[in-house]
Design a protein around this motif. Structure first.
Motif, mmCIF file in Angstrom:
data_model
loop_
_atom_site.group_PDB
_atom_site.id
_atom_site.type_symbol
_atom_site.label_atom_id
_atom_site.label_comp_id
_atom_site.label_asym_id
_atom_site.label_seq_id
_atom_site.Cartn_x
_atom_site.Cartn_y
_atom_site.Cartn_z
ATOM 1 N N TRP A 84 0.835 -1.194 0.000
ATOM 2 C CA TRP A 84 0.000 0.000 0.000
ATOM 3 C C TRP A 84 0.870 1.244 0.000
ATOM 4 O O TRP A 84 1.941 1.271 0.598
ATOM 5 C CB TRP A 84 -0.934 0.007 1.220
ATOM 6 C CG TRP A 84 -1.952 -1.087 1.179
ATOM 7 C CD1 TRP A 84 -1.974 -2.219 1.931
ATOM 8 C CD2 TRP A 84 -3.079 -1.156 0.307
ATOM 9 N NE1 TRP A 84 -3.045 -3.005 1.585
ATOM 10 C CE2 TRP A 84 -3.752 -2.370 0.595
ATOM 11 C CE3 TRP A 84 -3.605 -0.324 -0.677
ATOM 12 C CZ2 TRP A 84 -4.898 -2.765 -0.067
ATOM 13 C CZ3 TRP A 84 -4.754 -0.722 -1.342
ATOM 14 C CH2 TRP A 84 -5.392 -1.925 -1.040
ATOM 15 N N ALA A 109 -12.648 2.716 3.136
ATOM 16 C CA ALA A 109 -12.845 1.971 1.889
ATOM 17 C C ALA A 109 -12.040 2.573 0.750
ATOM 18 O O ALA A 109 -11.464 1.855 -0.080
ATOM 19 C CB ALA A 109 -14.331 1.946 1.536
ATOM 20 N N ASP A 110 -11.999 3.915 0.721
ATOM 21 C CA ASP A 110 -11.243 4.592 -0.336
ATOM 22 C C ASP A 110 -9.746 4.338 -0.195
ATOM 23 O O ASP A 110 -9.032 4.187 -1.188
ATOM 24 C CB ASP A 110 -11.518 6.092 -0.300
ATOM 25 C CG ASP A 110 -12.917 6.428 -0.793
ATOM 26 O OD1 ASP A 110 -13.519 5.575 -1.476
ATOM 27 O OD2 ASP A 110 -13.401 7.533 -0.488
ATOM 28 N N PHE A 112 -8.156 1.794 0.895
ATOM 29 C CA PHE A 112 -7.741 0.458 0.478
ATOM 30 C C PHE A 112 -8.434 0.076 -0.828
ATOM 31 O O PHE A 112 -9.188 -0.882 -0.923
ATOM 32 C CB PHE A 112 -8.041 -0.555 1.591
ATOM 33 C CG PHE A 112 -7.194 -0.348 2.811
ATOM 34 C CD1 PHE A 112 -5.869 -0.752 2.832
ATOM 35 C CD2 PHE A 112 -7.711 0.290 3.929
ATOM 36 C CE1 PHE A 112 -5.077 -0.541 3.944
ATOM 37 C CE2 PHE A 112 -6.927 0.504 5.053
ATOM 38 C CZ PHE A 112 -5.601 0.092 5.060
ATOM 39 N N SER A 113 -8.133 0.881 -1.842
ATOM 40 C CA SER A 113 -8.644 0.665 -3.187
ATOM 41 C C SER A 113 -7.478 0.650 -4.163
ATOM 42 O O SER A 113 -6.327 0.904 -3.791
ATOM 43 C CB SER A 113 -9.642 1.768 -3.566
ATOM 44 O OG SER A 113 -8.984 3.027 -3.576
ATOM 45 N N ASP A 114 -7.768 0.351 -5.426
ATOM 46 C CA ASP A 114 -6.718 0.281 -6.446
ATOM 47 C C ASP A 114 -5.877 1.544 -6.533
ATOM 48 O O ASP A 114 -4.689 1.492 -6.866
ATOM 49 C CB ASP A 114 -7.352 0.015 -7.820
ATOM 50 C CG ASP A 114 -7.607 -1.467 -8.035
ATOM 51 O OD1 ASP A 114 -7.343 -2.252 -7.114
ATOM 52 O OD2 ASP A 114 -8.072 -1.830 -9.134
ATOM 53 N N LEU A 117 -2.878 1.241 -4.359
ATOM 54 C CA LEU A 117 -2.190 -0.045 -4.425
ATOM 55 C C LEU A 117 -0.965 0.070 -5.325
ATOM 56 O O LEU A 117 -1.063 0.491 -6.470
ATOM 57 C CB LEU A 117 -3.139 -1.112 -4.962
ATOM 58 C CG LEU A 117 -2.701 -2.569 -4.847
ATOM 59 C CD1 LEU A 117 -2.555 -2.989 -3.389
ATOM 60 C CD2 LEU A 117 -3.704 -3.471 -5.569
ATOM 61 N N THR A 162 -4.633 -13.141 -3.335
ATOM 62 C CA THR A 162 -5.662 -12.619 -2.438
ATOM 63 C C THR A 162 -5.091 -11.482 -1.602
ATOM 64 O O THR A 162 -4.106 -11.666 -0.884
ATOM 65 C CB THR A 162 -6.203 -13.722 -1.514
ATOM 66 O OG1 THR A 162 -6.768 -14.759 -2.315
ATOM 67 C CG2 THR A 162 -7.277 -13.161 -0.587
ATOM 68 N N GLU A 165 -7.567 -6.791 2.150
ATOM 69 C CA GLU A 165 -8.436 -5.621 2.200
ATOM 70 C C GLU A 165 -9.373 -5.520 0.993
ATOM 71 O O GLU A 165 -10.355 -4.779 1.030
ATOM 72 C CB GLU A 165 -7.590 -4.335 2.273
ATOM 73 C CG GLU A 165 -6.707 -4.232 3.514
ATOM 74 C CD GLU A 165 -5.358 -4.898 3.327
ATOM 75 O OE1 GLU A 165 -4.487 -4.699 4.186
ATOM 76 O OE2 GLU A 165 -5.168 -5.631 2.317
ATOM 77 N N ILE A 166 -9.040 -6.236 -0.092
ATOM 78 C CA ILE A 166 -9.818 -6.120 -1.335
ATOM 79 C C ILE A 166 -10.458 -7.442 -1.733
ATOM 80 O O ILE A 166 -11.615 -7.496 -2.118
ATOM 81 C CB ILE A 166 -8.934 -5.598 -2.486
ATOM 82 C CG1 ILE A 166 -8.437 -4.184 -2.178
ATOM 83 C CG2 ILE A 166 -9.693 -5.604 -3.805
ATOM 84 C CD1 ILE A 166 -7.521 -3.626 -3.249
ATOM 85 N N PHE A 169 -7.440 -11.274 -6.672
ATOM 86 C CA PHE A 169 -7.146 -10.776 -8.016
ATOM 87 C C PHE A 169 -6.830 -12.003 -8.864
ATOM 88 O O PHE A 169 -5.833 -12.676 -8.627
ATOM 89 C CB PHE A 169 -5.937 -9.839 -8.004
ATOM 90 C CG PHE A 169 -6.253 -8.408 -7.718
ATOM 91 C CD1 PHE A 169 -6.183 -7.449 -8.711
ATOM 92 C CD2 PHE A 169 -6.633 -8.004 -6.445
ATOM 93 C CE1 PHE A 169 -6.472 -6.120 -8.455
ATOM 94 C CE2 PHE A 169 -6.922 -6.684 -6.168
ATOM 95 C CZ PHE A 169 -6.847 -5.736 -7.181
#
Length: 305
Positions: A84, A109-110, A112-114, A117, A162, A165-166, A169
């Motif tokens: 992160w 939530a924001d 831990f988003s793409d 990343l 895996t 937090e998301i 993939f």
């Protein structure tokens, strides 16, 4: 331009040949099966025999992106898969606090988003790529620790990672995975079972000479033959590190650069540091031993015509 996967073993040999890689039929068979059945190919062998080069040639000839993960002791998920962007996350938190009234759940939530990343080689290899799935080279896996091997099991079984937090993939199209090992330690059976396996050995004299014709085309034929014969004699000896194909190529280039048309005692003694990488080996070969090997090489080549 992306090329289609080879449809047969003969096509695989031709594909490698396009990349100036001289392969034998067993290697081409293992590679063909790995490509067609979408399984990782685990290549084991001494350093310098051309394991890594296979991934590079595949990337070049198939027109696929090459993603390389160079392994080392202590390699972990944050360096190999993802981490992160903590500095950006902290900045986002401070901006939200300055604006006031931030929804903490929405903010979490924001964060831990793409967007936050950082994708490392393995995660990059699972993403859709223009021109087809990339070639993922996991180089010198034997340098890593066993916990990292265990993590790779999910990647090699399901082509997914895996992220807690998301979530998972998963690759839409499995990457072409080439794993190499110099066998400084044994790789666990659980990982090997997920791969097709091939031991990349030193080439025979004929194939190594063909490699030199492709990789050092300006070298005189007599010099190349003498170099190959000399190197093959060295590989029969008890050395700390026997010269690989990479060293054979480097030595030939060095001799050509110094305008040698054939091997002689001074040529060998003056350039052994290109061929051998340990002083004990150099001292063992330099001088009378090098002269003995050179005399034997000349005699054998003369008898062979």
């Amino acid at each position: 331009m992306t090329a289609s996967l080879p449809a047969s073993v003969e096509d695989t040999l031709a594909l490698l040949g396009q990349g100036q890689y001289v392969a034998d039929t067993p290697l081409a068979t293992a590679l063909h099966l790995a490509l067609q059945l979408k399984r990782p190919l685990f290549l084991e062998g001494e350093a310098g025999v051309g394991k890594t080069e296979i991934a590079k040639v595949l990337s070049e000839t198939l027109g696929r992106k090459l993603i390389r993960l160079q392994c080392y002791e202590g390699l972990d998920v944050s360096s190999a898969v993802y981490e992160w962007n903590y500095s950006r996350q902290m900045l986002e938190i401070r901006m939200a606090e300055a604006q006031g009234g931030a929804d903490r759940k929405a903010l979490a939530a924001d964060l831990f988003s793409d967007e936050f990343l950082i994708k490392r080689p393995i995660l990059q290899a699972l993403e859709p790529t223009e021109g087809g799935a990339p070639v993922l080279l996991i180089d010198e896996l034997d340098r890593t620790d066993e916990p990292f091997e265990a993590f790779l099991l999910e990647v090699l079984s399901d082509y997914q990672v895996t992220i807690p937090e998301i979530g998972p993939f998963k690759a839409e199209e499995p990457p072409i995975v080439i794993i190499t090992s110099n066998r400084t330690r044994e790789i666990h059976d659980a990982l090997k079972r997920r791969c097709f396996y091939y031991w990349v050995d030193y080439p025979n004299a004929e194939r190594e000479l063909e490699i030199l014709r492709k990789k050092a085309p300006t070298a005189p034929e007599d010099l190349s033959r003498q170099v190959v014969a000399f190197v093959h004699e060295l590989r029969k000896m008890d050395l700390f590190k026997q010269p690989g194909v990479a060293e054979t190529i480097d030595w030939t280039h060095a001799l050509v650069q110094l305008d040698y048309l054939a091997l002689d005692p001074s040529a060998v003694d003056n350039t052994l540091g290109v061929l051998l990488k340990y002083q004990d080996d150099i001292q063992k070969i330099q001088g009378s031993e090098a002269n003995r090997i050179l005399t034997q090489v000349r005699t054998e080549l003369a008898m062979a015509g």
